[in-house]
Design a protein around this motif. Structure first.
Motif, PDB file in Angstrom:
ATOM      1  N   ALA A  66       0.834  -1.208   0.000  1.00  0.00           N
ATOM      2  CA  ALA A  66       0.000   0.000   0.000  1.00  0.00           C
ATOM      3  C   ALA A  66       0.867   1.256   0.000  1.00  0.00           C
ATOM      4  O   ALA A  66       1.758   1.408   0.839  1.00  0.00           O
ATOM      5  N   GLY A  67       0.633   2.135  -0.986  1.00  0.00           N
ATOM      6  CA  GLY A  67       1.334   3.405  -1.071  1.00  0.00           C
ATOM      7  C   GLY A  67       2.654   3.365  -1.817  1.00  0.00           C
ATOM      8  O   GLY A  67       3.286   4.400  -2.008  1.00  0.00           O
ATOM      9  N   TRP A  68       3.095   2.209  -2.257  1.00  0.00           N
ATOM     10  CA  TRP A  68       4.398   2.076  -2.893  1.00  0.00           C
ATOM     11  C   TRP A  68       4.325   2.043  -4.416  1.00  0.00           C
ATOM     12  O   TRP A  68       5.343   1.918  -5.087  1.00  0.00           O
ATOM     13  N   ASP A  69       3.152   2.166  -4.988  1.00  0.00           N
ATOM     14  CA  ASP A  69       2.992   2.021  -6.433  1.00  0.00           C
ATOM     15  C   ASP A  69       3.695   3.114  -7.239  1.00  0.00           C
ATOM     16  O   ASP A  69       4.021   2.910  -8.405  1.00  0.00           O
ATOM     17  N   LEU A  70       3.955   4.277  -6.668  1.00  0.00           N
ATOM     18  CA  LEU A  70       4.600   5.375  -7.396  1.00  0.00           C
ATOM     19  C   LEU A  70       6.099   5.497  -7.111  1.00  0.00           C
ATOM     20  O   LEU A  70       6.776   6.325  -7.721  1.00  0.00           O
ATOM     21  N   VAL A  71       6.613   4.680  -6.202  1.00  0.00           N
ATOM     22  CA  VAL A  71       8.035   4.744  -5.863  1.00  0.00           C
ATOM     23  C   VAL A  71       8.852   4.095  -6.981  1.00  0.00           C
ATOM     24  O   VAL A  71       8.585   2.965  -7.367  1.00  0.00           O
ATOM     25  N   PRO A  72       9.852   4.801  -7.534  1.00  0.00           N
ATOM     26  CA  PRO A  72      10.688   4.214  -8.576  1.00  0.00           C
ATOM     27  C   PRO A  72      11.497   3.030  -8.028  1.00  0.00           C
ATOM     28  O   PRO A  72      12.164   3.147  -6.996  1.00  0.00           O
ATOM     29  N   LEU A  73      11.417   1.897  -8.731  1.00  0.00           N
ATOM     30  CA  LEU A  73      12.106   0.679  -8.321  1.00  0.00           C
ATOM     31  C   LEU A  73      12.965   0.170  -9.466  1.00  0.00           C
ATOM     32  O   LEU A  73      12.594   0.294 -10.634  1.00  0.00           O
ATOM     33  N   MET A  74      14.088  -0.433  -9.144  1.00  0.00           N
ATOM     34  CA  MET A  74      14.969  -1.015 -10.154  1.00  0.00           C
ATOM     35  C   MET A  74      15.564  -2.296  -9.583  1.00  0.00           C
ATOM     36  O   MET A  74      16.079  -2.299  -8.462  1.00  0.00           O
ATOM     37  N   CYS A  75      15.489  -3.374 -10.357  1.00  0.00           N
ATOM     38  CA  CYS A  75      16.102  -4.645  -9.971  1.00  0.00           C
ATOM     39  C   CYS A  75      17.339  -4.902 -10.829  1.00  0.00           C
ATOM     40  O   CYS A  75      17.374  -4.525 -12.002  1.00  0.00           O
ATOM     41  N   ALA A  76      18.323  -5.574 -10.245  1.00  0.00           N
ATOM     42  CA  ALA A  76      19.541  -5.940 -10.961  1.00  0.00           C
ATOM     43  C   ALA A  76      20.166  -7.157 -10.293  1.00  0.00           C
ATOM     44  O   ALA A  76      19.808  -7.522  -9.161  1.00  0.00           O
ATOM     45  N   LEU A  77      21.113  -7.769 -10.991  1.00  0.00           N
ATOM     46  CA  LEU A  77      21.870  -8.872 -10.425  1.00  0.00           C
ATOM     47  C   LEU A  77      23.054  -8.344  -9.631  1.00  0.00           C
ATOM     48  O   LEU A  77      23.736  -7.402 -10.052  1.00  0.00           O
ATOM     49  N   GLU A  78      23.293  -8.961  -8.495  1.00  0.00           N
ATOM     50  CA  GLU A  78      24.455  -8.647  -7.670  1.00  0.00           C
ATOM     51  C   GLU A  78      25.708  -9.135  -8.410  1.00  0.00           C
ATOM     52  O   GLU A  78      25.652 -10.085  -9.187  1.00  0.00           O
ATOM     53  N   VAL A  79      26.830  -8.510  -8.177  1.00  0.00           N
ATOM     54  CA  VAL A  79      28.092  -8.941  -8.782  1.00  0.00           C
ATOM     55  C   VAL A  79      28.375 -10.378  -8.327  1.00  0.00           C
ATOM     56  O   VAL A  79      28.347 -10.671  -7.127  1.00  0.00           O
ATOM     57  N   PRO A  80      28.634 -11.291  -9.266  1.00  0.00           N
ATOM     58  CA  PRO A  80      28.797 -12.708  -8.924  1.00  0.00           C
ATOM     59  C   PRO A  80      30.198 -13.058  -8.418  1.00  0.00           C
ATOM     60  O   PRO A  80      30.971 -13.747  -9.088  1.00  0.00           O
ATOM     61  N   VAL A  81      30.531 -12.621  -7.245  1.00  0.00           N
ATOM     62  CA  VAL A  81      31.841 -12.885  -6.657  1.00  0.00           C
ATOM     63  C   VAL A  81      31.864 -14.312  -6.102  1.00  0.00           C
ATOM     64  O   VAL A  81      30.948 -14.706  -5.362  1.00  0.00           O
ATOM     65  N   LYS A  82      32.888 -15.071  -6.459  1.00  0.00           N
ATOM     66  CA  LYS A  82      33.009 -16.453  -5.984  1.00  0.00           C
ATOM     67  C   LYS A  82      33.042 -16.481  -4.464  1.00  0.00           C
ATOM     68  O   LYS A  82      33.735 -15.683  -3.839  1.00  0.00           O
ATOM     69  N   GLY A  83      32.244 -17.385  -3.886  1.00  0.00           N
ATOM     70  CA  GLY A  83      32.228 -17.552  -2.440  1.00  0.00           C
ATOM     71  C   GLY A  83      31.357 -16.550  -1.700  1.00  0.00           C
ATOM     72  O   GLY A  83      31.308 -16.562  -0.472  1.00  0.00           O
ATOM     73  N   SER A  84      30.653 -15.677  -2.418  1.00  0.00           N
ATOM     74  CA  SER A  84      29.817 -14.685  -1.738  1.00  0.00           C
ATOM     75  C   SER A  84      28.520 -15.327  -1.235  1.00  0.00           C
ATOM     76  O   SER A  84      28.178 -16.452  -1.607  1.00  0.00           O
ATOM     77  N   LEU A  85      27.816 -14.612  -0.408  1.00  0.00           N
ATOM     78  CA  LEU A  85      26.587 -15.095   0.205  1.00  0.00           C
ATOM     79  C   LEU A  85      25.551 -15.444  -0.858  1.00  0.00           C
ATOM     80  O   LEU A  85      25.264 -14.641  -1.742  1.00  0.00           O
ATOM     81  N   ALA A  86      24.987 -16.631  -0.759  1.00  0.00           N
ATOM     82  CA  ALA A  86      24.011 -17.116  -1.736  1.00  0.00           C
ATOM     83  C   ALA A  86      22.586 -16.726  -1.351  1.00  0.00           C
ATOM     84  O   ALA A  86      22.315 -16.380  -0.200  1.00  0.00           O
ATOM     85  N   LYS A  87      21.704 -16.774  -2.333  1.00  0.00           N
ATOM     86  CA  LYS A  87      20.266 -16.543  -2.154  1.00  0.00           C
ATOM     87  C   LYS A  87      19.992 -15.278  -1.332  1.00  0.00           C
ATOM     88  O   LYS A  87      19.261 -15.286  -0.356  1.00  0.00           O
ATOM     89  N   CYS A  88      20.580 -14.194  -1.781  1.00  0.00           N
ATOM     90  CA  CYS A  88      20.509 -12.940  -1.026  1.00  0.00           C
ATOM     91  C   CYS A  88      19.811 -11.844  -1.827  1.00  0.00           C
ATOM     92  O   CYS A  88      20.074 -11.656  -3.018  1.00  0.00           O
ATOM     93  N   ILE A  89      18.929 -11.136  -1.154  1.00  0.00           N
ATOM     94  CA  ILE A  89      18.229  -9.972  -1.692  1.00  0.00           C
ATOM     95  C   ILE A  89      18.779  -8.750  -0.948  1.00  0.00           C
ATOM     96  O   ILE A  89      18.822  -8.751   0.279  1.00  0.00           O
ATOM     97  N   ARG A  90      19.184  -7.740  -1.709  1.00  0.00           N
ATOM     98  CA  ARG A  90      19.715  -6.520  -1.096  1.00  0.00           C
ATOM     99  C   ARG A  90      18.882  -5.323  -1.548  1.00  0.00           C
ATOM    100  O   ARG A  90      18.452  -5.275  -2.699  1.00  0.00           O
TER     101      ARG A  90
END
Length: 122
Positions: A66-90
């Motif tokens: 509720a109320g977030w429909d006008l907020v600009p949003l952008m999705c992207a892939l995290e840099v794929p660094v070997k050994g980094s934390l898996a299954k993570c949303i930032r």
């Protein structure tokens, strides 16, 4: 009034639509509640996911709030660094606020607490 960046991250156990959407809402609500902000304060939200999360766009969860429909949003892939934390949303939430950088509360949940133990609450 200044624009401040508020960081947050959360992990999920599985690459499935509902856990990804639920975790995104949990993380954003944690950031909003910890910092006393409302959607009208938000300049934009930048969302990244690790490459192992491709079941859905996390921004879908934010747009449905509720109320977030006008907020600009952008999705992207995290840099794929070997050994980094898996299954993570930032999230990087850019907010208009009177708070100083020291007053901003960043939110790290679940396995993502390991990313910034200095900022993660117990």
């Amino acid at each position: 009034m200044n624009v401040r960046g508020i960081r947050g991250a959360i992990t999920v156990d599985v690459n499935e639509e509902q856990p990804i959407l639920q975790a995104t809402v949990e993380l954003l609500n944690g950031i909003v509640n910890a910092n006393g902000i409302v959607p009208g304060d938000i300049a934009s939200v930048f969302v990244t996911v690790t490459g192992d999360l491709d079941a859905t766009f996390p921004a879908r969860a934010i747009r449905a709030m509720a109320g977030w429909d006008l907020v600009p949003l952008m999705c992207a892939l995290e840099v794929p660094v070997k050994g980094s934390l898996a299954k993570c949303i930032r999230l990087m939430v850019l907010v208009n606020t009177e708070k100083t950088q020291e007053q901003v509360e960043h939110v790290y949940l679940a396995g993502a607490k390991a990313l910034r133990p200095d900022l993660a609450k117990a």
